[in-house]
Scaffold this active site. Structure first.
Site, PDB file in Angstrom:
ATOM      1  NE  ARG A  86     -32.222  42.381 -18.680  1.00 43.77           N
ATOM      2  CZ  ARG A  86     -31.995  43.436 -17.931  1.00 43.77           C
ATOM      3  NH1 ARG A  86     -30.763  43.872 -17.720  1.00 43.77           N
ATOM      4  NH2 ARG A  86     -32.998  44.082 -17.355  1.00 43.77           N
ATOM      5  CD  GLN A 121     -42.412  27.050 -25.317  1.00 46.62           C
ATOM      6  OE1 GLN A 121     -43.595  27.357 -25.196  1.00 46.62           O
ATOM      7  NE2 GLN A 121     -42.001  25.807 -25.290  1.00 46.62           N
ATOM      8  CD  GLU A 126     -33.398  47.123 -57.296  1.00 43.20           C
ATOM      9  OE1 GLU A 126     -32.790  47.819 -58.128  1.00 43.20           O
ATOM     10  OE2 GLU A 126     -34.459  47.483 -56.761  1.00 43.20           O
TER      11      GLU A 126
END
Ligand SMILES: Cc1cc2nc3c(=O)[nH]c(=O)nc-3n(C[C@H](O)[C@H](O)[C@H](O)COP(=O)(O)OP(=O)(O)OC[C@H]3O[C@@H](n4cnc5c(N)ncnc54)[C@H](O)[C@@H]3O)c2cc1C
Lengths: 81, 381
Positions: free
Chosen positions: B270, B281, B244
């Site tokens: 953007r 940065q 799992e």
């Protein structure tokens, strides 16, 4: 070292993390004493499978096979053979 | 170690990416809002053989190795935005692996074909109201009775429980031995007398995943319903966790890669203060961190998967993969919200959903704290 000694050495150094005054006996109960639990057994299995180049199958993943150095060695030897 | 995909794995991954985008993503917003388990999509995934991948052909599977299964689920996690559905699918596979590894011949022949075809939905029930991380403190009991066992107790938060046809239930068969040797696993079929499931629990994320309670009141299970041997439950559970903690992180890593890809696109497009925000940065380092974690995550994932593929023990590697990838995903989702500013907080832009979904990953399959405990133990403490 024989199978039992290799197993004893691993349990003492890697699972107990401390030297014992008297070495673990072959029939010393490992599960009842809490030395081996469900997490510990996976660590032990990993060691056994790598050291002895074996692969323990699902049906042998039974607590009684890990109850003492003796039963562990018997299991390992069954696979080596 | 060479972790590159084979041509066949690459082709399968491409097929799954196209399938997920075409068939699984449309309508997610509405499904998510309603919080319903998508039976129709489950069916489609089953038809794509997503539930059959690792199981032998003789039991209705497609016989691919585990590494291929991981590679395919990695692609599914990347392309499928419905993380709840993806989690439901992985749960089914993990149930199947337990039956395959520990079941007897009759159980494999009976249950694996219906599991691999998706005809029956499976769940695995360990957590109880009083025990989660401390799983073996469970109180559900299975007591011997002529011809079988009688189950009493309850489970909670169980994935697929409200929609499951079969449940692997872990219960105490020997209170004296308890955690090691005292727990066993049973296959309980929906409709069994004394067995019932609660309503789906409302959740903060993964809203298409059905989680719920299970109740056992003098529920009789014939001996043929014992999976593995009596007392083998804890070892089955530990073994199942290794599979799992490889398969689920594969999906989570895919999600992380998608979040990264979309974050890069957004940071390029953007603009603020006359330049793309990616040139600040403070933004680019968030993305660099996502990239770093995605690269490291892939190494963790495939080293764990390579071991499980060879049926090796991998407690350490699988814990590392689960912890590192789930925490990295949560951080990436949080950063993805932040770098979108206010839009990140708006449902329409999807990252807030990804953040809510990601939190669950640090809780199920052993919380992050429990993974650290495992690592501390394996480190020698
Ligand atoms: C989406 C989802 C799906 C799930 N699916 C399933 C399923 O299919 N089957 C199933 O059986 N269960 C399932 N669970 C339950 C899940 O496994 C448990 O929630 C999880 O194991 C934690 O248990 P708990 O919630 O009882 O928390 P607790 O164990 O009560 O823990 C509470 C907090 O204490 C911390 N803590 C506890 N013990 C320690 C410790 N020793 N050291 C340090 N910190 C500790 C935990 O990390 C946690 O932060 C699911 C849960 C979720 C959210």
């Amino acid at each position: 070292m024989n199978t039992r000694e290799i197993i004893r050495d691993f349990i003492t150094t890697e699972m107990l993390h401390q030297p014992l005054e008297t070495p673990l006996r072959d029939d010393a109960p490992l599960v009842e004493s809490g030395i081996i639990d469900s997490m510990g057994v996976m660590t032990l299995l990993s060691f056994l499978e790598n050291t002895f180049s074996i692969q323990v199958s699902g049906e042998d993943l039974m607590p009684e096979n890990f109850s003492s150095i003796e039963t562990i060695a018997t299991l390992v030897e069954r696979y080596i053979r | 170690m060479d972790f590159s995909f084979t041509p066949e794995q690459t082709a399968m991954r491409k097929t799954i990416v196209e399938f997920a985008r075409r068939e699984l993503n449309p309508g997610l917003e509405e499904r998510y809002r309603l919080g319903v388990f998508p039976h129709d999509l489950w069916e489609k995934c089953a038809q794509m053989r997503l539930l059959a991948l690792p199981f032998p052909e003789e039991y209705g599977g497609d016989g691919f190795d585990f590494l291929t299964t991981v590679a395919v689920y990695h692609a599914l996690g990347y392309a499928c935005k419905d993380s709840g559905l993806v989690h439901a699918l992985t749960t089914q596979i993990i149930c199947g692996i337990q039956i395959w590894l520990f079941g007897n011949e009759a159980q494999k022949a009976t249950f694996l074909p219906e599991l691999a075809s998706g005809e029956a939905i499976y769940a695995q029930a360990i957590t109880e109201p009083g025990s989660g991380s401390d799983a073996f403190a469970m109180r559900t009991t299975a007591t011997h009775q002529e011809g079988g066992y009688v189950l009493n107790g309850s489970k909670t938060m169980i994935t697929n429980a409200p929609v499951a046809n079969r449940v692997l239930v872990f219960a105490v068969t020997d209170a004296a031995k308890k955690s090691f040797g005292g727990i066993s696993c049973f296959l309980v079929q929906a409709g069994s007398a004394g067995f019932s499931a609660g309503k789906p629990m409302e959740k903060m994320g993964l809203r298409t995943l059905a989680n719920g309670e299970l109740f056992f009141e003098a529920c009789f299970i014939p001996n043929s319903g014992l999976i593995g041997r009596e007392g083998q439950g804890a070892m089955m559970f530990s073994e199942a966790m290794e599979w799992e903690r490889t398969l689920i992180p594969a999906c989570l890593l895919g999600e992380l890669e998608r979040i990264l890809e979309e974050a890069v696109k957004y940071a390029r497009e953007r603009h603020a203060f006359g330049q793309p925000i990616g040139e600040f940065q403070a933004v680019s380092h968030k993305i660099a961190r996502m990239k770093l974690n995605a690269e490291l995550g892939a190494l963790c994932l495939y080293s764990a998967a390579a071991l499980k593929n060879r049926r090796k023990r991998a407690a350490l590697e699988t814990s590392v993969a689960k912890l590192f990838i789930s925490e990295s995903l949560k951080q990436a989702a949080l950063d993805a919200v932040q770098l979108r500013g206010g839009y990140g907080y708006m449902t329409e832009y999807e990252v807030e959903r990804e953040l809510r979904d990601s939190i669950a990953a640090t809780l199920y399959s052993g919380t992050s704290e429990m993974q650290l405990n495992i690592l501390a133990k394996l480190a020698g403490l």
